[in-house]
Write a protein that holds these residues in place. Sequence first.
Motif, PDB file in Angstrom:
ATOM      1  N   VAL A   1       0.840  -1.194   0.000  1.00  0.00           N
ATOM      2  CA  VAL A   1       0.000   0.000   0.000  1.00  0.00           C
ATOM      3  C   VAL A   1       0.876   1.246   0.000  1.00  0.00           C
ATOM      4  CG1 VAL A   1      -1.710   1.320   1.297  1.00  0.00           C
ATOM      5  CG2 VAL A   1      -1.919  -1.173   1.150  1.00  0.00           C
ATOM      6  N   ALA A   2       1.896   1.220   0.807  1.00  0.00           N
ATOM      7  CA  ALA A   2       2.783   2.387   0.885  1.00  0.00           C
ATOM      8  C   ALA A   2       3.490   2.619  -0.454  1.00  0.00           C
ATOM      9  CB  ALA A   2       3.804   2.182   1.999  1.00  0.00           C
ATOM     10  N   THR A   3       3.912   1.524  -1.030  1.00  0.00           N
ATOM     11  CA  THR A   3       4.614   1.651  -2.318  1.00  0.00           C
ATOM     12  C   THR A   3       3.684   2.168  -3.394  1.00  0.00           C
ATOM     13  OG1 THR A   3       6.116  -0.161  -1.720  1.00  0.00           O
ATOM     14  CG2 THR A   3       5.948   0.428  -4.055  1.00  0.00           C
ATOM     15  N   GLN A   4       2.459   1.573  -3.437  1.00  0.00           N
ATOM     16  CA  GLN A   4       1.513   2.009  -4.467  1.00  0.00           C
ATOM     17  C   GLN A   4       1.096   3.449  -4.215  1.00  0.00           C
ATOM     18  OE1 GLN A   4      -1.880  -0.532  -5.162  1.00  0.00           O
ATOM     19  NE2 GLN A   4      -0.589  -2.368  -5.473  1.00  0.00           N
ATOM     20  N   HIS A   5       0.899   3.802  -2.925  1.00  0.00           N
ATOM     21  CA  HIS A   5       0.501   5.167  -2.608  1.00  0.00           C
ATOM     22  C   HIS A   5       1.553   6.153  -3.152  1.00  0.00           C
ATOM     23  CE1 HIS A   5      -0.008   8.845  -0.242  1.00  0.00           C
ATOM     24  NE2 HIS A   5      -1.328   8.486  -0.137  1.00  0.00           N
ATOM     25  N   LYS A   6       2.825   5.832  -2.943  1.00  0.00           N
ATOM     26  CA  LYS A   6       3.891   6.718  -3.424  1.00  0.00           C
ATOM     27  C   LYS A   6       3.909   6.771  -4.958  1.00  0.00           C
ATOM     28  CE  LYS A   6       7.909   6.216  -1.512  1.00  0.00           C
ATOM     29  NZ  LYS A   6       9.220   5.606  -1.177  1.00  0.00           N
ATOM     30  N   ALA A   7       3.806   5.597  -5.565  1.00  0.00           N
ATOM     31  CA  ALA A   7       3.899   5.539  -7.037  1.00  0.00           C
ATOM     32  C   ALA A   7       2.705   6.224  -7.687  1.00  0.00           C
ATOM     33  CB  ALA A   7       4.005   4.088  -7.492  1.00  0.00           C
ATOM     34  N   PHE A   8       1.477   5.915  -7.166  1.00  0.00           N
ATOM     35  CA  PHE A   8       0.281   6.480  -7.794  1.00  0.00           C
ATOM     36  C   PHE A   8       0.177   7.975  -7.530  1.00  0.00           C
ATOM     37  CE2 PHE A   8      -2.113   2.140  -7.572  1.00  0.00           C
ATOM     38  CZ  PHE A   8      -1.182   1.611  -8.452  1.00  0.00           C
ATOM     39  N   LEU A   9       0.655   8.394  -6.305  1.00  0.00           N
ATOM     40  CA  LEU A   9       0.656   9.821  -5.983  1.00  0.00           C
ATOM     41  C   LEU A   9       1.546  10.576  -6.976  1.00  0.00           C
ATOM     42  CD1 LEU A   9      -0.066  12.146  -3.940  1.00  0.00           C
ATOM     43  CD2 LEU A   9       2.062  11.538  -2.747  1.00  0.00           C
ATOM     44  N   ARG A  10       2.732  10.037  -7.172  1.00  0.00           N
ATOM     45  CA  ARG A  10       3.651  10.690  -8.102  1.00  0.00           C
ATOM     46  C   ARG A  10       3.127  10.608  -9.546  1.00  0.00           C
ATOM     47  NH1 ARG A  10       9.579   8.700  -5.689  1.00  0.00           N
ATOM     48  NH2 ARG A  10       9.343   9.758  -3.662  1.00  0.00           N
ATOM     49  N   TRP A  11       2.457   9.516  -9.857  1.00  0.00           N
ATOM     50  CA  TRP A  11       1.857   9.399 -11.198  1.00  0.00           C
ATOM     51  C   TRP A  11       0.828  10.507 -11.388  1.00  0.00           C
ATOM     52  CZ3 TRP A  11      -3.287   8.473 -12.540  1.00  0.00           C
ATOM     53  CH2 TRP A  11      -3.524   8.245 -13.917  1.00  0.00           C
ATOM     54  N   THR A  12      -0.008  10.725 -10.342  1.00  0.00           N
ATOM     55  CA  THR A  12      -1.044  11.764 -10.404  1.00  0.00           C
ATOM     56  C   THR A  12      -0.413  13.135 -10.577  1.00  0.00           C
ATOM     57  OG1 THR A  12      -2.512  10.460  -8.979  1.00  0.00           O
ATOM     58  CG2 THR A  12      -2.964  12.819  -9.167  1.00  0.00           C
ATOM     59  N   ASN A  13       0.585  13.432  -9.783  1.00  0.00           N
ATOM     60  CA  ASN A  13       1.234  14.749  -9.860  1.00  0.00           C
ATOM     61  C   ASN A  13       1.962  14.963 -11.179  1.00  0.00           C
ATOM     62  OD1 ASN A  13       0.349  15.657  -7.329  1.00  0.00           O
ATOM     63  ND2 ASN A  13       2.074  14.653  -6.274  1.00  0.00           N
ATOM     64  N   SER A  14       2.433  13.866 -11.796  1.00  0.00           N
ATOM     65  CA  SER A  14       3.116  14.004 -13.095  1.00  0.00           C
ATOM     66  C   SER A  14       2.177  14.522 -14.168  1.00  0.00           C
ATOM     67  CB  SER A  14       3.703  12.654 -13.525  1.00  0.00           C
ATOM     68  OG  SER A  14       2.682  11.725 -13.875  1.00  0.00           O
TER      69      SER A  14
ATOM     70  N   ASP B   1      11.980   1.192  -2.803  1.00  0.00           N
ATOM     71  CA  ASP B   1      10.759   0.564  -3.322  1.00  0.00           C
ATOM     72  C   ASP B   1      11.080  -0.567  -4.286  1.00  0.00           C
ATOM     73  OD1 ASP B   1       9.185   2.416  -1.917  1.00  0.00           O
ATOM     74  OD2 ASP B   1       9.402   3.886  -3.557  1.00  0.00           O
ATOM     75  N   VAL B   2      12.242  -0.483  -4.878  1.00  0.00           N
ATOM     76  CA  VAL B   2      12.647  -1.504  -5.860  1.00  0.00           C
ATOM     77  C   VAL B   2      13.561  -2.528  -5.220  1.00  0.00           C
ATOM     78  CG1 VAL B   2      13.734  -1.887  -8.102  1.00  0.00           C
ATOM     79  CG2 VAL B   2      12.472   0.233  -7.681  1.00  0.00           C
ATOM     80  N   LEU B   3      14.422  -2.035  -4.323  1.00  0.00           N
ATOM     81  CA  LEU B   3      15.416  -2.899  -3.703  1.00  0.00           C
ATOM     82  C   LEU B   3      14.781  -3.704  -2.570  1.00  0.00           C
ATOM     83  CD1 LEU B   3      18.437  -3.599  -3.866  1.00  0.00           C
ATOM     84  CD2 LEU B   3      18.842  -1.824  -2.144  1.00  0.00           C
ATOM     85  N   VAL B   4      13.818  -4.526  -2.918  1.00  0.00           N
ATOM     86  CA  VAL B   4      13.158  -5.431  -1.969  1.00  0.00           C
ATOM     87  C   VAL B   4      13.093  -6.787  -2.617  1.00  0.00           C
ATOM     88  CG1 VAL B   4      11.821  -3.625  -0.836  1.00  0.00           C
ATOM     89  CG2 VAL B   4      10.892  -4.757  -2.858  1.00  0.00           C
ATOM     90  N   ALA B   5      12.779  -7.765  -1.825  1.00  0.00           N
ATOM     91  CA  ALA B   5      12.747  -9.133  -2.355  1.00  0.00           C
ATOM     92  C   ALA B   5      11.719  -9.279  -3.464  1.00  0.00           C
ATOM     93  CB  ALA B   5      12.451 -10.115  -1.218  1.00  0.00           C
ATOM     94  N   LYS B   6      10.552  -8.661  -3.256  1.00  0.00           N
ATOM     95  CA  LYS B   6       9.504  -8.771  -4.260  1.00  0.00           C
ATOM     96  C   LYS B   6       8.837  -7.411  -4.412  1.00  0.00           C
ATOM     97  CE  LYS B   6       5.546 -11.579  -5.624  1.00  0.00           C
ATOM     98  NZ  LYS B   6       4.618 -12.686  -5.241  1.00  0.00           N
ATOM     99  N   PRO B   7       9.324  -6.586  -5.334  1.00  0.00           N
ATOM    100  CA  PRO B   7       8.733  -5.250  -5.546  1.00  0.00           C
ATOM    101  C   PRO B   7       7.279  -5.350  -5.967  1.00  0.00           C
ATOM    102  CG  PRO B   7      10.877  -5.425  -6.627  1.00  0.00           C
ATOM    103  CD  PRO B   7      10.506  -6.802  -6.199  1.00  0.00           C
ATOM    104  N   ASP B   8       6.515  -4.309  -5.645  1.00  0.00           N
ATOM    105  CA  ASP B   8       5.103  -4.283  -5.968  1.00  0.00           C
ATOM    106  C   ASP B   8       4.917  -4.240  -7.488  1.00  0.00           C
ATOM    107  OD1 ASP B   8       2.204  -3.861  -5.280  1.00  0.00           O
ATOM    108  OD2 ASP B   8       2.620  -2.001  -6.390  1.00  0.00           O
ATOM    109  N   GLU B   9       4.157  -5.221  -7.966  1.00  0.00           N
ATOM    110  CA  GLU B   9       4.000  -5.372  -9.426  1.00  0.00           C
ATOM    111  C   GLU B   9       3.329  -4.157 -10.049  1.00  0.00           C
ATOM    112  OE1 GLU B   9       2.635  -9.027 -12.176  1.00  0.00           O
ATOM    113  OE2 GLU B   9       0.992  -8.102 -11.070  1.00  0.00           O
ATOM    114  N   ARG B  10       2.260  -3.664  -9.438  1.00  0.00           N
ATOM    115  CA  ARG B  10       1.536  -2.533 -10.033  1.00  0.00           C
ATOM    116  C   ARG B  10       2.398  -1.279 -10.056  1.00  0.00           C
ATOM    117  NH1 ARG B  10      -4.755  -2.844  -7.815  1.00  0.00           N
ATOM    118  NH2 ARG B  10      -5.259  -4.865  -8.839  1.00  0.00           N
ATOM    119  N   SER B  11       3.174  -1.101  -9.012  1.00  0.00           N
ATOM    120  CA  SER B  11       4.035   0.087  -8.956  1.00  0.00           C
ATOM    121  C   SER B  11       5.125   0.007 -10.028  1.00  0.00           C
ATOM    122  CB  SER B  11       4.664   0.212  -7.564  1.00  0.00           C
ATOM    123  OG  SER B  11       3.670   0.333  -6.570  1.00  0.00           O
ATOM    124  N   ILE B  12       5.775  -1.164 -10.091  1.00  0.00           N
ATOM    125  CA  ILE B  12       6.825  -1.346 -11.120  1.00  0.00           C
ATOM    126  C   ILE B  12       6.225  -1.202 -12.508  1.00  0.00           C
ATOM    127  CG2 ILE B  12       8.430  -2.997 -12.129  1.00  0.00           C
ATOM    128  CD1 ILE B  12       9.442  -1.866  -9.531  1.00  0.00           C
TER     129      ILE B  12
END
Length: 618
Positions: A10-23, A208-219
Amino acid sequence: MAASQTPAWVATQHKAFLRWTNSHLTPHGISQVNNLQYDFSDGVKLIQLLEIIGSESLGRYAMHPKLRVQKAENVIVALDYIKQRGIQLYNIGAEDIVDGNVKLILGLLWTLILRFTISEINAEGYTAKEGLLLWCQRKTALYDDVEITDFSTSWNNGLAFCALLDRHRPDLIDYDSLDKSNPKANIELALKLASEHVGIPQLLDVEDVLVAKPDERSIMTYVAHWFHAFSALDKIETAGRRIEKFVEHMSSSYDMQHSYEQRIKRLLDAIKCQMKAWDESIFTGTYADARQQSLEFTNYKSKLKREWIAEKTEITSMLGNIKTKLATYGLSDYDPPENLRLSDLDLTWKYLLKAEAIRSKKINEAIRDVKEKLRKIFADTANNIAREIDELSLELVQIDGDLDEQQTAIRKIELNIEPINSLLEKLKLLDHDLEEANVDENDYTVYSYDELQYELKLAKDAISKKLAFIDNQIVARSMTNLTPIQLEEFESVFRFFDKRHQNCLEEVEFSAALASLGMVYSDEEMHEIFDDVREGEPYVSFEQFIRFMVDVTEDQNTAEQVLQSFMEVAEGKPYLTDFDLRHSLVPDPMIEQLEEIMPKDKTGQGLDYVAFMERLCI
């Protein structure tokens, strides 16, 4: 939801989608969204986002809602628009957004990302996700240490991002120098370069990327930005290549047009120059000149004209290629300048063919005229020489009078030989010209050079012999101490051994003449005698020969002695036979002469030398 209780995805997606929105919002001057849970609750930012990504207005809505109902109405406007675009929404209502349900808001944004960012990505009938994955795989296929199979673990070492950068922007990164064992540095480098130099918004951070299993939707959302950025770059490069190709095409077309104009002008000028040269050419009237011009014309047809034909064909083909090139890009057709069109070349070529026919006719006429002129000049000269020789021979026959007068007349005739010699030399040159011109027949004369040369030689020989005879007779006339028989004998011997008919004898001839008269000397004696007799001259003249014979035979060859000699040759017989004379080595000409002047004996067995001597001595 407390931060400690918030799942990592959730945290990862929140960051990614937030930045996507602002872009999307920021470039349009709209203030950024700081928290998806609260900033979308009044529906304003959601409507503004939809208007931007949907490229259309959603109509009237409350710009500054205060009441919950106004906020809900705004959200309903946004949700209705999403439904109108054919996007299915499940288990989400206006109140969920107004109340700040983070998971449902993230689900809504993911739906928008799929529709407006990822759905455009497809390849060979695959879904958007499969198409984006296939694009990543193709772009990194040449990198052995990169294997992309998903939008999660395939990206956590950063090499996939670095490979995409190296593939599209090799000026930004040196892939081979990367430390493959340091994923953090690789991820950090890739995200930084993508953001600062390519313009890809950094939706994720290194952690957000340097984890064992990065969030698929965010990536997947982040990689979709990479796809659009590099696709746009590819489009720009493709457009640039298209422009480059177009410019090259146009440049090539212009170069071809320039080359066409230069080449057709050179060809037209060369043809006109050649026709002018033919028109101004002058025949000098000699066969050598006519033949040279004929050879030049033949050489023109076998070489230069063939080069022109090849050039004419290439020019025609070049113009066709120019027109094809321009038609390929739908550009205006090329119309060659006036006087440089193919029609101008065709017309000039027709003039050239006519000029060739005229030139050929002139050359043939010139050659015929020269041959006819040569025939007439040769005939006039030959006939003149023949007439001169005939007149000279007639004058020689008609000479009479005493010896001195005849000698003067012959020497006068001898002087007239030189002009005939000059004419014969001229005739020789004319004969050579006729031979070069391949002229075999001549209806204007019956004489040839060889015939007249032979006739003149005979005339010269006749004059020389006649003059020698007269000179010898004058010499003989002064030799009163020789009998007529002796003089006749010596003269006959002299003439016989004068092989060159020069009225003089060389040493060998002189020696042979003396031997035939029974005077044989050693080589040394003969050489001394020859030197004494010739008196410093190269040869022994007739007069010198006769004087020598007088010296050696004076008071020795009386009539009685001659008669005694005949008796010795006849071996006591009263007659001489042919065998007797040949056996005594009397020369054949003298034998023939004796047979003509000496009578036959009564028995008819031989020559009566007794009667012959009695008649001469009376």
